[in-house]
Write a protein that holds these residues in place. Sequence first.
Motif, PDB file in Angstrom:
ATOM      1  N   ASN B  33       2.487 -26.490  -1.194  1.00 45.79           N
ATOM      2  CA  ASN B  33       2.236 -25.067  -1.036  1.00 45.79           C
ATOM      3  C   ASN B  33       3.015 -24.557   0.178  1.00 45.79           C
ATOM      4  OD1 ASN B  33       0.760 -26.018   1.204  1.00 45.79           O
ATOM      5  ND2 ASN B  33      -1.161 -26.055   0.039  1.00 45.79           N
ATOM      6  N   SER B  34       2.749 -23.332   0.568  1.00 49.13           N
ATOM      7  CA  SER B  34       3.546 -22.741   1.655  1.00 49.13           C
ATOM      8  C   SER B  34       3.361 -23.512   2.956  1.00 49.13           C
ATOM      9  CB  SER B  34       3.177 -21.267   1.845  1.00 49.13           C
ATOM     10  OG  SER B  34       1.801 -21.135   2.119  1.00 49.13           O
ATOM     11  N   LEU B  35       2.140 -24.049   3.167  1.00 49.47           N
ATOM     12  CA  LEU B  35       1.909 -24.851   4.381  1.00 49.47           C
ATOM     13  C   LEU B  35       2.706 -26.141   4.323  1.00 49.47           C
ATOM     14  CD1 LEU B  35      -1.938 -24.438   4.952  1.00 49.47           C
ATOM     15  CD2 LEU B  35      -0.095 -23.391   6.255  1.00 49.47           C
ATOM     16  N   VAL B  37       5.524 -26.631   2.807  1.00 44.64           N
ATOM     17  CA  VAL B  37       6.954 -26.325   3.021  1.00 44.64           C
ATOM     18  C   VAL B  37       7.258 -26.357   4.524  1.00 44.64           C
ATOM     19  CG1 VAL B  37       8.710 -24.521   2.855  1.00 44.64           C
ATOM     20  CG2 VAL B  37       7.267 -25.042   0.885  1.00 44.64           C
ATOM     21  N   VAL B  38       6.391 -25.694   5.294  1.00 35.80           N
ATOM     22  CA  VAL B  38       6.569 -25.694   6.761  1.00 35.80           C
ATOM     23  C   VAL B  38       6.437 -27.115   7.292  1.00 35.80           C
ATOM     24  CG1 VAL B  38       5.541 -24.910   8.938  1.00 35.80           C
ATOM     25  CG2 VAL B  38       5.820 -23.307   7.052  1.00 35.80           C
ATOM     26  N   GLY B  39       5.450 -27.830   6.772  1.00 36.12           N
ATOM     27  CA  GLY B  39       5.251 -29.206   7.203  1.00 36.12           C
ATOM     28  C   GLY B  39       6.438 -30.093   6.859  1.00 36.12           C
ATOM     29  N   ILE B  41       9.610 -29.100   6.680  1.00 30.07           N
ATOM     30  CA  ILE B  41      10.655 -28.769   7.661  1.00 30.07           C
ATOM     31  C   ILE B  41      10.391 -29.527   8.969  1.00 30.07           C
ATOM     32  CG2 ILE B  41      11.640 -26.915   9.067  1.00 30.07           C
ATOM     33  CD1 ILE B  41      10.966 -25.018   6.684  1.00 30.07           C
ATOM     34  N   ALA B  42       9.113 -29.545   9.369  1.00 25.66           N
ATOM     35  CA  ALA B  42       8.734 -30.259  10.599  1.00 25.66           C
ATOM     36  C   ALA B  42       8.974 -31.758  10.450  1.00 25.66           C
ATOM     37  CB  ALA B  42       7.267 -29.988  10.928  1.00 25.66           C
ATOM     38  N   ASP B  45      12.605 -32.622  10.753  1.00 30.58           N
ATOM     39  CA  ASP B  45      13.058 -32.496  12.134  1.00 30.58           C
ATOM     40  C   ASP B  45      12.577 -33.678  12.967  1.00 30.58           C
ATOM     41  OD1 ASP B  45      12.106 -30.540  14.980  1.00 30.58           O
ATOM     42  OD2 ASP B  45      14.124 -31.259  14.503  1.00 30.58           O
ATOM     43  N   ILE B  51      17.195 -30.218  10.655  1.00 32.69           N
ATOM     44  CA  ILE B  51      16.442 -28.999  10.316  1.00 32.69           C
ATOM     45  C   ILE B  51      17.013 -28.466   9.000  1.00 32.69           C
ATOM     46  CG2 ILE B  51      15.809 -26.672  10.997  1.00 32.69           C
ATOM     47  CD1 ILE B  51      15.844 -27.553  13.885  1.00 32.69           C
ATOM     48  N   ILE B  52      16.191 -28.531   7.964  1.00 31.74           N
ATOM     49  CA  ILE B  52      16.638 -28.141   6.619  1.00 31.74           C
ATOM     50  C   ILE B  52      16.593 -26.616   6.508  1.00 31.74           C
ATOM     51  CG2 ILE B  52      16.185 -28.364   4.143  1.00 31.74           C
ATOM     52  CD1 ILE B  52      16.752 -31.042   5.289  1.00 31.74           C
ATOM     53  N   VAL B  54      15.908 -23.135   4.955  1.00 29.76           N
ATOM     54  CA  VAL B  54      14.871 -22.780   3.982  1.00 29.76           C
ATOM     55  C   VAL B  54      15.476 -22.504   2.611  1.00 29.76           C
ATOM     56  CG1 VAL B  54      13.027 -21.146   3.451  1.00 29.76           C
ATOM     57  CG2 VAL B  54      13.375 -21.892   5.796  1.00 29.76           C
ATOM     58  N   GLU B  55      16.656 -21.855   2.590  1.00 27.62           N
ATOM     59  CA  GLU B  55      17.233 -21.512   1.271  1.00 27.62           C
ATOM     60  C   GLU B  55      17.585 -22.781   0.483  1.00 27.62           C
ATOM     61  OE1 GLU B  55      18.490 -20.553   4.183  1.00 27.62           O
ATOM     62  OE2 GLU B  55      20.674 -20.858   4.278  1.00 27.62           O
ATOM     63  N   GLN B  58      14.453 -24.007  -1.253  1.00 27.25           N
ATOM     64  CA  GLN B  58      14.019 -23.191  -2.391  1.00 27.25           C
ATOM     65  C   GLN B  58      14.709 -23.591  -3.682  1.00 27.25           C
ATOM     66  OE1 GLN B  58      14.780 -19.484  -0.461  1.00 27.25           O
ATOM     67  NE2 GLN B  58      12.708 -19.308   0.335  1.00 27.25           N
TER      68      GLN B  58
END
Lengths: 348, 73
Positions: B33-35, B37-39, B41-42, B45, B51-52, B54-55, B58
């Motif tokens: 989910n959206s959380l 996705v952020v996780g 990326i973290a 890193d 650092i991926i 965002v596009e 998607q």
Amino acid sequence: MLASYISAIEYYLPENVVTNEQLACDFSDWNIEQIESKTGIKSRHIAADGECASDLGVKAAQKLFAKGLVNKAEIDFMLFCTQSPDYFLPSSSCIMQDRLGLSKNVGCLDFNLGHSGFIYGLSLAKGLIESGQAKCVLLITAETYSKFIHPQDRSVRVIFGDAGAATLIRGHESPGQTFIGPFVFGTDGSGFQNLIVPVGGRRYPKPAGMDLPVTTDSYGNRRSPENLYMNGAEIFTFTIKVIPGVVAELLEKVKMEISDIDKFIFHQANKYVLEYLRKKIKIPPDKFVYALENIGNTVSCSIPLALKSEIEQGKILPGQKLMLVGYGVGYSWGANLLQWFDSGQANV
Amino acid sequence: MNNSFLRNFEELIEAKPNTINGKDVLSSLEGWNSLAVVGFIAMCDEYYNVIIPVENLQSCNTVDDLWKLVNIG
């Protein structure tokens, strides 16, 4: 020559509190425990209908006066940071001058910044005082993002809370000393669309007599172009790319290490990003401030409210060195060193 | 596919260990989910020093697609 310092901070939170349990009533498939553990937010204060950011700011300032922390007549400049002004024009700070009963000799201006707003406000106040243009600056930060948020957009409803903060900045005869500063600033407008209210300004005015369509995104959040939109993944990416370097740049400027700083007060975006930044920058947990559990992300109020919370708990002592870091909408960011100063006057 | 990547990914989306493989479609995973996705990326890193954008995320359909981003980055 005057050295500017923070003399007092007061704040006002709207009476209406929205808890996660109440939000869950609107979003039946929501995992409240997961949201709370990621965001660190249990509740947030939401302004009432007809209660504007300027009202929150006025009430915060009135608390300063009521506590005898400043005489209204002493204030010779007022700065108002908000992204939800009463009107496009006139400036809300002009209206607030009248409502607060300040002198007509006071200079007033609004500035439109979000999460970095308090840092920029401190910088402006420092400039006014240390250039001899003002002696006593009232910096009001106040925000009501709730008024832009669609009720079915949980991505932002869970995060943002409304608040107003009034910070009094004075000058003190302290040759060679600096209490506020130095500063690091930064801007990257290429990210402007990632935290935005697209329609309602002059670039895209709301079409007359027409409701704009509400759409549902891939996560089930609903909004129209008149509502606040935040791309959380992009904002997170910007934050982890930029902010460690900002902290390093400020430390280099003051020739200090992390160990020389007593406390770090970052903009209180959400607990996940705060904890991630803390670990990435290697700031010890006991030096890192969290103050968003019961108020959420209050935008330009988050740093003064966190600072006030630490002061109220007796955790900030005269002479301590604090690093304040604001970052977010714009993209805009700023950081400054703050040496806590007790002038001996009734303060904070 | 790196096993530790899969295990980290399972932990991220709160899936049971050894239940996810590269061919799994992201949109079918309950915890993506959206959380998450952020996780993710973290996670990239922190563990892979990348650092991926965002596009790029998607356009991913499967877990394999996510792994390719980490390798390319």
